[in-house]
Design a protein around this motif. Structure first.
Motif, mmCIF file in Angstrom:
data_model
loop_
_atom_site.group_PDB
_atom_site.id
_atom_site.type_symbol
_atom_site.label_atom_id
_atom_site.label_comp_id
_atom_site.label_asym_id
_atom_site.label_seq_id
_atom_site.Cartn_x
_atom_site.Cartn_y
_atom_site.Cartn_z
ATOM 1 N N LEU A 29 0.850 -1.183 0.000
ATOM 2 C CA LEU A 29 0.000 0.000 0.000
ATOM 3 C C LEU A 29 0.887 1.234 0.000
ATOM 4 N N GLY A 30 0.683 2.089 -0.970
ATOM 5 C CA GLY A 30 1.442 3.329 -1.051
ATOM 6 C C GLY A 30 0.533 4.531 -0.887
ATOM 7 N N VAL A 31 1.079 5.608 -0.361
ATOM 8 C CA VAL A 31 0.359 6.874 -0.231
ATOM 9 C C VAL A 31 1.166 7.932 -0.971
ATOM 10 N N ALA A 32 0.533 8.574 -1.934
ATOM 11 C CA ALA A 32 1.194 9.611 -2.731
ATOM 12 C C ALA A 32 0.604 10.962 -2.362
ATOM 13 N N VAL A 33 1.462 11.911 -2.050
ATOM 14 C CA VAL A 33 0.995 13.222 -1.605
ATOM 15 C C VAL A 33 1.474 14.301 -2.568
ATOM 16 N N ALA A 34 0.705 15.376 -2.616
ATOM 17 C CA ALA A 34 1.112 16.565 -3.365
ATOM 18 C C ALA A 34 0.713 17.784 -2.539
ATOM 19 N N TRP A 35 1.694 18.590 -2.193
ATOM 20 C CA TRP A 35 1.458 19.809 -1.417
ATOM 21 C C TRP A 35 1.753 21.009 -2.301
ATOM 22 N N PHE A 36 0.799 21.925 -2.394
ATOM 23 C CA PHE A 36 0.959 23.117 -3.215
ATOM 24 C C PHE A 36 0.916 24.334 -2.296
ATOM 25 N N GLY A 37 2.073 24.690 -1.765
ATOM 26 C CA GLY A 37 2.154 25.799 -0.831
ATOM 27 C C GLY A 37 3.558 25.909 -0.275
ATOM 28 N N ALA A 38 3.705 26.689 0.797
ATOM 29 C CA ALA A 38 5.011 26.880 1.421
ATOM 30 C C ALA A 38 5.535 25.548 1.961
ATOM 31 N N LEU A 39 6.828 25.280 1.741
ATOM 32 C CA LEU A 39 7.403 23.996 2.137
ATOM 33 C C LEU A 39 7.288 23.748 3.636
ATOM 34 N N GLU A 40 7.510 24.783 4.435
ATOM 35 C CA GLU A 40 7.461 24.603 5.885
ATOM 36 C C GLU A 40 6.065 24.173 6.328
ATOM 37 N N ALA A 41 5.047 24.785 5.750
ATOM 38 C CA ALA A 41 3.677 24.408 6.092
ATOM 39 C C ALA A 41 3.377 22.991 5.619
ATOM 40 N N GLY A 42 3.931 22.619 4.482
ATOM 41 C CA GLY A 42 3.743 21.266 3.981
ATOM 42 C C GLY A 42 4.365 20.220 4.891
ATOM 43 N N GLU A 43 5.550 20.514 5.403
ATOM 44 C CA GLU A 43 6.201 19.591 6.340
ATOM 45 C C GLU A 43 5.325 19.375 7.573
ATOM 46 N N ARG A 44 4.731 20.455 8.072
ATOM 47 C CA ARG A 44 3.869 20.322 9.250
ATOM 48 C C ARG A 44 2.615 19.516 8.919
ATOM 49 N N ALA A 45 2.036 19.774 7.757
ATOM 50 C CA ALA A 45 0.804 19.077 7.382
ATOM 51 C C ALA A 45 1.026 17.577 7.211
ATOM 52 N N LEU A 46 2.239 17.198 6.790
ATOM 53 C CA LEU A 46 2.529 15.788 6.527
ATOM 54 C C LEU A 46 3.075 15.039 7.738
ATOM 55 N N THR A 47 3.336 15.745 8.829
ATOM 56 C CA THR A 47 3.925 15.096 10.003
ATOM 57 C C THR A 47 3.109 13.903 10.499
ATOM 58 N N PRO A 48 1.785 14.006 10.648
ATOM 59 C CA PRO A 48 1.036 12.831 11.128
ATOM 60 C C PRO A 48 1.177 11.623 10.210
ATOM 61 N N LEU A 49 1.186 11.857 8.908
ATOM 62 C CA LEU A 49 1.317 10.749 7.960
ATOM 63 C C LEU A 49 2.710 10.135 8.022
ATOM 64 N N ARG A 50 3.732 10.961 8.042
ATOM 65 C CA ARG A 50 5.104 10.457 7.977
ATOM 66 C C ARG A 50 5.555 9.824 9.290
ATOM 67 N N SER A 51 4.807 10.081 10.361
ATOM 68 C CA SER A 51 5.156 9.479 11.651
ATOM 69 C C SER A 51 4.290 8.271 11.975
ATOM 70 N N PHE A 52 3.411 7.885 11.046
ATOM 71 C CA PHE A 52 2.545 6.731 11.275
ATOM 72 C C PHE A 52 3.254 5.476 10.769
ATOM 73 N N GLY A 53 3.719 4.649 11.674
ATOM 74 C CA GLY A 53 4.372 3.410 11.284
ATOM 75 C C GLY A 53 5.725 3.643 10.629
ATOM 76 N N THR A 54 6.276 2.570 10.074
ATOM 77 C CA THR A 54 7.576 2.621 9.407
ATOM 78 C C THR A 54 7.400 2.185 7.956
ATOM 79 N N PRO A 55 7.465 3.106 7.007
ATOM 80 C CA PRO A 55 7.242 2.739 5.602
ATOM 81 C C PRO A 55 8.441 2.001 5.013
ATOM 82 N N LEU A 56 8.195 1.265 3.938
ATOM 83 C CA LEU A 56 9.300 0.658 3.198
ATOM 84 C C LEU A 56 10.209 1.731 2.616
ATOM 85 N N ALA A 57 9.606 2.866 2.254
ATOM 86 C CA ALA A 57 10.376 3.981 1.704
ATOM 87 C C ALA A 57 9.580 5.261 1.900
#
Length: 227
Positions: A32-60
């Motif tokens: 199962l893969g999750v593909a994201v696209a953020w269209f905005g300031a990079l810093e805000a994008g990093e914050r928005a993606l924190t819950p996803l990127r900290s959920f479990g340990t992905p293969l990549a």
């Protein structure tokens, strides 16, 4: 993971689009893969993606800044020329437990390692446009549930086509009576009305006025569906 994805995607801001899908992993087994696209300031994008990127340990974790062109062609390698295809699709409003069970089961039993099942998110500004403003009327928060069979050999046609049809049948109780017209194949003329919904009669009137002989019929044809 899909239950977390459901909640995360529903809460994401307009600047974030979050798709998901089952595809072949490094060893050919489905992942199962999750593909994201953020269209905005990079810093805000990093914050928005924190819950996803900290959920479990992905293969990549391949999230990184990229151009829009690179984003658009990121999936090209998964659909090389020469393969055989049979697709089906429908809109999905909710990832109910039953729908998740169906998706997981069919991902594990797909007859070809090249086959993918995708959830393409529709949300944000795209769902705030009136249904009558464009030909496409299905302006709700939802996913385009894509059943993308592809395989190599003609002798495998029947097996892969039947798998796709069985998946669509199993998902049908959870799908909306609507479809994106680009997802329709040659054997789906009965779903053209569903693709255009409340706009179908207006489009049929335009077709009758400007193309009464149905010259432009090499498509998911409104004139044929109207008769």
């Amino acid at each position: 993971m899909l239950r977390f994805y459901d909640a995360f995607a529903r809460g994401c801001p307009d600047e974030l689009n979050v798709n998901a899908g089952f595809g072949p992993g490094p060893d050919g087994r489905p992942v199962l893969g999750v593909a994201v696209a953020w269209f905005g300031a990079l810093e805000a994008g990093e914050r928005a993606l924190t819950p996803l990127r900290s959920f479990g340990t992905p293969l990549a974790d391949l999230v990184a800044p990229m151009s829009y062109v690179d984003l658009q062609r990121a999936g090209d390698a998964g659909f090389p020329p020469g393969r055989r295809h049979y697709w089906s699709a429908g809109f999905l409003r909710r990832l109910d437990p039953g729908a998740v069970e169906v998706l997981v089961h069919f991902a594990a039993t797909r007859p070809s390692p090249h086959t993918q099942i995708g959830l393409q998110q529709l949300h944000g500004a795209a769902v705030r446009i009136p249904a009558s403003a464009t030909a496409f009327p299905h302006r709700q928060e939802q996913w385009d549930c894509l059943m993308l069979s592809q395989w190599e050999a003609p002798e495998d046609d029947e097996r892969n086509i039947e798998w796709t049809r069985a998946l669509f049948a199993a998902m049908s109780p959870y799908l909306e009576p609507a479809v994106y017209v680009n997802d329709l194949g040659a054997d789906n003329p009965d779903r053209v009305r569903a693709a255009y919904g409340v706009n179908f009669e207006r489009l049929a009137a335009v077709e009758a006025t400007y193309d009464p002989e149905n010259v432009f019929r090499g498509n998911q044809n409104v004139a044929t569906a109207a008769t």
